[in-house]
Motif scaffolding. Sequence first.
Motif, PDB file in Angstrom:
ATOM      1  N   GLY A  74       0.789  -1.238   0.000  1.00  0.00           N
ATOM      2  CA  GLY A  74       0.000   0.000   0.000  1.00  0.00           C
ATOM      3  C   GLY A  74       0.816   1.279   0.000  1.00  0.00           C
ATOM      4  N   SER A  75       1.965   1.289   0.727  1.00  0.00           N
ATOM      5  CA  SER A  75       2.698   2.554   0.836  1.00  0.00           C
ATOM      6  C   SER A  75       3.276   2.973  -0.519  1.00  0.00           C
ATOM      7  CB  SER A  75       3.815   2.424   1.864  1.00  0.00           C
ATOM      8  OG  SER A  75       4.672   1.395   1.464  1.00  0.00           O
ATOM      9  N   LEU A  76       3.511   1.997  -1.368  1.00  0.00           N
ATOM     10  CA  LEU A  76       4.093   2.310  -2.680  1.00  0.00           C
ATOM     11  C   LEU A  76       3.050   2.836  -3.664  1.00  0.00           C
ATOM     12  CD1 LEU A  76       6.756   2.052  -4.150  1.00  0.00           C
ATOM     13  CD2 LEU A  76       6.237  -0.332  -4.619  1.00  0.00           C
ATOM     14  N   TYR A  77       1.797   2.451  -3.443  1.00  0.00           N
ATOM     15  CA  TYR A  77       0.758   2.764  -4.443  1.00  0.00           C
ATOM     16  C   TYR A  77      -0.325   3.700  -3.886  1.00  0.00           C
ATOM     17  CZ  TYR A  77       2.900  -0.907  -7.203  1.00  0.00           C
ATOM     18  OH  TYR A  77       3.801  -1.643  -7.931  1.00  0.00           O
ATOM     19  N   GLY A  78       0.037   4.538  -2.901  1.00  0.00           N
ATOM     20  CA  GLY A  78      -0.969   5.378  -2.245  1.00  0.00           C
ATOM     21  C   GLY A  78      -1.231   6.707  -2.935  1.00  0.00           C
TER      22      GLY A  78
END
Length: 466
Positions: A74-78
């Motif tokens: 999630g942190s990469l695609y937020g």
Amino acid sequence: MSFLLNASLIQVYPGPKPLPFIGNLHQIPKSNHTATFTKWASRYGEVIYMKVISREYIILNSASAAVELLEKRGSLYGSRPQTIMAAELVGRSKAFTLIPYGQRYRMYRKYLRNAISTNSLSEHWAYLEDQSANLLEALLRNPDGFREHIRRSVGAVALRLSYGFQHEDGIDHYINLADELAQITREALEPGRWLVDSLPWLRYVPSWFPGAHFKKWAYWARVRCDEFTNAPFEAAKSNLSNDSTVFSFTSRALQMLEQDGNEPSSEGQDIIKYVSASIYAGGTDTTSSLISTFFLMMACYPEVQRKAQAEIDQITGRSRLPLASDEERLPYLSCVIKELHRIHPTVPLVPRTAEHDDEYRGYRIPKQAYILVNVWAMAHDPTVYPDPNRFNPDRFVSGKDSQPQMDPREISFGLGRRRCPGINLANTVSFLYISRILAMFDILKPLDESGLEYTPEVDFTLEHTS
Ligand code: HEM
């Protein structure tokens, strides 16, 4: 070893064959992108790569790929793609739906979470019940105008919750603006539509230059979007001094920020302004579209309608309307609503981006790629939803030998860090409206010229992009 690893990451996902320089520009349709991307999914697979001049796109077509990337990583695609047209020229970079992930974005989410958490939403149940009763009255007076009644009623709810406006406040103007904003956002984010997104230097071309029509469009769109964001907020602020003001997200948030009688800081006000606008922008078009789909499906599937009505009659005894608190006692209706989310996801393509280069199943996902989450393809994937074009709420009921199929709201509200923050509100409004319409009315098939019933052709416009 390092060479081998890098070489394997260079592999790009399959996709339509590009031409030199323009890439896949010539293959991107002028309309109905979702239908084309879904067709490509059966040809190229669950993840597709395409390029428009310098801009790289990744289309995610399977729920498993979307869960792996948007939830587990999630942190990469937020973040959302920062396109020149939408973010810079139209000036939507601070809008909730487009702002990059970061400190300000987290403030937006915190404010909105407080405003429409399950607890604070139950304070509005009585109002929502009244508003749905107004809709029933309008339907009784003029059933043919159902789409317009839904649009006005859902718009009125959003304006009341965000700004405290009531019908007398001339809300039609704002409801029309919300429609315009939805259309502008769709057009500004359309994949491959704006050359300036692939050739950023074009943004310096003056608007009088031949062929620079896009600059004039962007200027017009910017003025409309600024009005959408500023005008209702300023009106709500000036209503604050008025004793008859209805409690709203804006009034509550401004009062919370007031310290020792001083006005909230301009940054604080700016954040509240964008969050208020997001309730009205995010909630109007989507919820009305879901309820319009409900009318179409009930006309096409009368047996489903009768079954849902029988369930409602059993708990109300036909002596009262369903209440927000009845939801848990109507499991079949809940399956009908799930199936509405699946048969016609109101946001069929969700835009995201990758913060860094990434790798998934041996293929490369480039940094800053424009990622399109193809919710439509996921909701019609026959391996997850057999016979996907049939409206069948029973697919969510567990049988003797079968498990219920995946709740489509796991994907229709998006995934991971940017999953829709309006889920509670959307679920409550759609449940109340749909249950009450079914309790009061039979939705019939339309009549042809000779007065005979016919089943309407189901042909969805797959264009919404949140
Ligand atoms: C049937 C109703 C609705 C559907 C299907 C829906 C669906 C979605 C989807 C798919 C997204 C993108 C999520 C992602 O990137 O993963 C989204 C974002 C958003 N929605 Fe909804 N929505 C609905 C109703 C609402 C309502 C009632 C509100 C009011 C508060 C709302 C506010 C927002 C906002 C502010 C965002 C942007 C979130 C972000 O970028 O972090 N939505 N919605």
